[in-house]
Design an enzyme around this catalytic site. Structure first.
Site, PDB file in Angstrom:
ATOM      1  N   ASP A 289       0.862  -1.174   0.000  1.00 27.32           N
ATOM      2  CA  ASP A 289       0.000   0.000   0.000  1.00 27.32           C
ATOM      3  C   ASP A 289       0.907   1.235   0.000  1.00 27.32           C
ATOM      4  O   ASP A 289       2.139   1.135   0.075  1.00 27.32           O
ATOM      5  CB  ASP A 289      -0.981  -0.030   1.183  1.00 27.32           C
TER       6      ASP A 289
HETATM    7  C1  BGC Z   1      -5.143   3.105   0.245  1.00 26.63           C
HETATM    8  C2  BGC Z   1      -5.379   2.084  -0.830  1.00 26.63           C
HETATM    9  C3  BGC Z   1      -5.311   2.737  -2.179  1.00 26.63           C
HETATM   10  C4  BGC Z   1      -3.966   3.429  -2.322  1.00 26.63           C
HETATM   11  C5  BGC Z   1      -3.771   4.067  -3.668  1.00 26.63           C
HETATM   12  C6  BGC Z   1      -3.918   3.962  -0.002  1.00 26.63           C
HETATM   13  O1  BGC Z   1      -3.854   5.021   0.878  1.00 26.63           O
HETATM   14  O2  BGC Z   1      -5.028   2.438   1.491  1.00 26.63           O
HETATM   15  O3  BGC Z   1      -6.630   1.481  -0.643  1.00 26.63           O
HETATM   16  O4  BGC Z   1      -5.513   1.786  -3.173  1.00 26.63           O
HETATM   17  O5  BGC Z   1      -3.879   4.432  -1.324  1.00 26.63           O
HETATM   18  O6  BGC Z   1      -4.556   5.161  -3.853  1.00 26.63           O
END
Ligand code: BGC
Length: 758
Positions: A289
């Site tokens: 993530d």
């Molecule tokens: C989130 C994810 C997301 C990623 C990209 C993160 O902060 O936890 O769910 O896919 O950002 O935007």
């Protein structure tokens, strides 16, 4: 290898392997890609390899920084993948074309959080799950893939399948609620919708199941917090939807931010290798993530950035989202013998395989075509799916004296800060939903009844800390004025429709709340409206269950509408005026108070179970609160009523393992309007080698019934439905007595028993 050689290689592959390729797309690894990738990898320098493991964002949404030199990195090959490409078609195209400037011409994965629709925005996933309609959910994912692929995205960070029993957590909005069985069905449907079992299809996008794992079990509902859990609970209740998405062929997995039993998921070898690869056989690639590698330092498992990158790679991470720890340090780590060339090559191969499976080596732009994009986007058909999805997601929580449906000609006072607000129909995860394409609730109602009168009535939130954090302000004088305006129009009307609840700022990532009620200033408005004596219909907007026990006394009808998306106003009008009879059923328990959390229907019995209304002392209950929820899992009213006859079983004693127990129940629409009921079957295993939940959802069936019509609903139970993880984590069933419950929610049920012997 020069461009001509690569082209020749590709051509040879296309000719030789395309027929075979399409046949095995649904399988996890396409072995025909091996030789192509082998030859490519021989040509790649270590820098080029690390570039393939790097995913950069050109636009900040959630994390600490964006990449200022994004385009340069894409051009020099140090960023082989990109997400959040924003802008018009030609700017997106120019970015994707940067791959052609790199030495080996390797196409980019172009990712985006296409979570609940693209330009056509569907209800938030929690709302979608309340449809219990996996065919419809699959269709929404399909529409999102068609629209998204035409704009240059080949990878979506969805489905989010985190089970959660804690509505304080702001991200419950993005998932399918608390139940692993329903969650698994929805996870599969979404993967099918995005990938269509054939990633080479021009309009297929790769799914990324997230957040692996247990992100929804964050302690105290506080985002990014620790998850500490027994393996039994994990296997039984939290892991199944991830596994289901992987079994459906999801091409990628995103690691969660949290730690699991002491080891951050991003550095968790047990999770990313032993479980995911060795036990489950996942063959796609794993991405972190946002900035999670760097965060291993704050977690306290890495002394510095370099060590963090080494730990993540060794645990089983293939791609680094945003932190750029892999590109920055892994070459040095390799030189120092801290990691091996095989580890890097394995990760690179998985990323290249994903690109191959997507057909990007053949056509790096897939379905990207601005003209086509206009033709396939926001079409009447897509909007229709959005309208149906929104209608079906609404859950009728209360409808005293059948206030709903409304007479279309009645004088309606529409109030509330979300009633004339298009942007509020979206969520924080609808990055490309354009406000101008949304039908607001006011617009939707006005189309049907031009005499609807509107007043805002209240500001959203008077909580001082909330306003300080969100840089908002509560204006007392303004509030008085707003309430008076609302009361004025309410007094002129036959019925009041109040659109209240959470704003889109109040749920989503990093939007945890300790008080999940409707903000006080809004409740004060509702109270004042109730005093007018006019019927009050509450349209409750939220991204989570809210504690509304005290609010229900000021409403005659309450409809949970979540965040409904593009077709909000039309869907609301159809439901309010009775063109569509609400059929949504809750997928998360609504607590009476925050103190009951975590609260979920499939809980254990304990040695001192408390029975509502019975003996109070020394039992598992509270001194100051009931045990029961405000609204249970599976709950939702209709404009009609349904009755359930007794359950009929084909047998009450099953003696062979391979037998099938047939279960039948007659369901009747006892009212005067047609309606759809979700018939839910739960099983309980009262005596087993380990304690088992009081009941677990095992099947459900949606049935549409005309007024007074009856239908027999049939289910089949096999020993597979009796299986659970025992103390040794073996998934098996144990003979004995079982109880079946069938009904329209997890509490109002018919009951029957059977015995299954080996
Ligand atoms: C989130 C994810 C997301 C990623 C990209 C993160 O902060 O936890 O769910 O896919 O950002 O935007």
């Amino acid at each position: 290898m020069n461009k001509q050689t690569i082209l020749a290689l590709i051509l040879a592959h296309i000719l030789l392997f395309v027929p075979y390729l399409s046949k095995c797309q649904s399988k996890k690894i396409n072995h025909s890609s091996d030789s192509f990738i082998d030859s490519l990898m021989i040509e790649m320098s270590i820098e080029e390899k690390l570039g393939q493991l790097n995913l950069i964002s050109t636009f900040v949404r959630t994390g600490p920084f964006a990449n200022k030199r994004g385009a340069e990195k894409m051009k020099d090959g140090s960023a082989g993948n990109v997400f959040n490409l924003m802008g018009n078609s030609s700017s997106i195209q120019s970015k994707l074309e940067l791959a052609e400037d790199t030495r080996l011409d390797i196409p980019f994965l172009s990712g985006l959080d296409i979570i609940h629709g693209f330009k056509t925005v569907f209800p938030v996933p929690l709302g979608m799950s309340c449809t219990w309609d996996t065919t419809l959910i699959e269709k929404t994912a399909r529409v999102a893939a068609v629209e998204g692929s035409a704009r240059g995205y080949n990878w979506t960070f969805s489905p989010m399948v985190d089970i959660s029993r804690d509505p304080r957590w702001g991200r419950v909005m993005e998932g399918s609620g608390e139940d692993p069985y329903l969650g698994s069905k929805i996870a599969k449907a979404m993967v099918r919708g995005y990938q269509e079992n054939d990633l080479t299809r021009p309009d297929a996008i790769m799914a990324c199941v997230k957040h692996f794992a247990l992100y929804g079990a964050a302690e105290a509902g506080r985002d990014y917090n620790v998850a500490d859990m027994s393996l039994l609970t994990m296997y039984q209740n939290y892991l199944p939807p991830y596994k289901a998405a992987i079994d459906a062929g999801a091409g990628s997995v995103m690691v969660s931010f949290n730690e699991i039993n002491g080891v951050p998921a991003t550095a968790n070898h047990w999770l990313l290798t032993d479980l995911l690869r060795d036990q489950w056989g996942f063959e796609g690639f794993v991405v972190t993530d946002y900035n999670a590698i760097q965060e291993l330092i704050e977690h306290g498992v890495a002394a510095d950035y370099k060590e963090a990158a080494e730990l993540a790679l060794a645990a089983g991470v293939d791609m680094d989202m945003v932190s750029e720890g892999f590109v920055a340090y892994l070459k040095q780590s390799l030189d120092q013998g801290k990691i091996t060339k095989e580890q890097i090559d394995t990760a690179v191969r998985r990323v290249l395989e994903a690109k191959y499976k997507l057909g990007l080596f053949k056509d790096p732009y897939k379905d990207f075509d601005p003209q086509r994009a206009d033709r396939v986007t926001l079409t009447p058909e897509n909007k229709n799916v959005a309208k149906l999805a929104a209608q079906k997601s609404f859950v009728l929580l209360k409808n005293d004296r059948q206030v709903l449906p409304l007479n279309e000609n009645s004088k309606i006072a529409l109030v509330g800060p979300f009633a004339d607000n298009r942007a509020e129909m979206l969520s924080s995860w609808s990055p490309l939903g354009d406000v101008e394409n949304i039908i607001s609730i006011l617009e939707g109602l006005k189309k049907r009844n031009p005499n609807v009168i509107y007043a805002q009535g209240t500001q959203v939130n008077n909580d001082t800390l909330f306003n300080k954090k969100r840089k908002g302000e509560f204006d007392i004088a303004m509030q008085k004025k707003l309430v008076n305006e609302a009361l004025h129009i309410a007094n002129e009307s036959d019925v009041i429709v109040a659109v209240l609840g959470e704003s889109k700022e109040m749920s989503g990532e990093a939007k945890s709340r300790t008080d999940i009620s409707i903000p006080e200033c809004q409740v004060e408005l509702l109270k004042a409206l109730k005093v007018t004596g006019k019927p009050v219909v509450l349209l409750m907007m939220s991204g989570r269950p809210l504690t509304i026990e005290n609010v229900l006394q000021y409403t005659d009808a309450t409809l949970a509408i979540w965040r409904p998306g593009t077709e909000a106003g039309n869907a609301v009008a159809n439901v309010l005026f009775g063109d569509y009879n609400p059929s949504g059923k809750l997928t998360m328990t609504f607590p009476r108070s925050v103190g009951q959390i975590p609260i979920y229907y499939n809980h254990k019995n304990t040695g001192r179970p408390y029975v509502e209304g019975g003996e109070e002392n020394y039992l598992s209950n509270y001194l100051d609160e009931r045990n029961s929820p405000l609204f249970p899992f599976g709950y939702g009213l209709s404009y009609t009523t349904f009755s359930y006859d007794d359950i009929v079983l084909s047998d009450s004693l099953m003696t062979t393992e391979s037998s099938i127990l047939k279960v039948n129940i007659k369901v009747t629409n006892t009212g005067d309007v047609a309606g759809e009921e979700t018939v839910q079957l739960y099983l309980a295993d009262p005596v087993a080698s380990i304690t088992r939940p009081v009941k677990e959802l095992k099947k459900f069936h949606k049935v549409f019934l005309a007024p007074r019509e009856s239908k027999n609903v049939n289910f089949e139970i096999t020993t597979d439905d009796l299986k659970f993880y025992n103390a040794s984590l073996e998934y098996n069933w144990e003979p004995g007595r079982f109880i079946i419950y069938i009904g329209g929610d997890s509490q109002s049920v018919q009951r029957a028993e059977f015995v299954w012997q080996k």
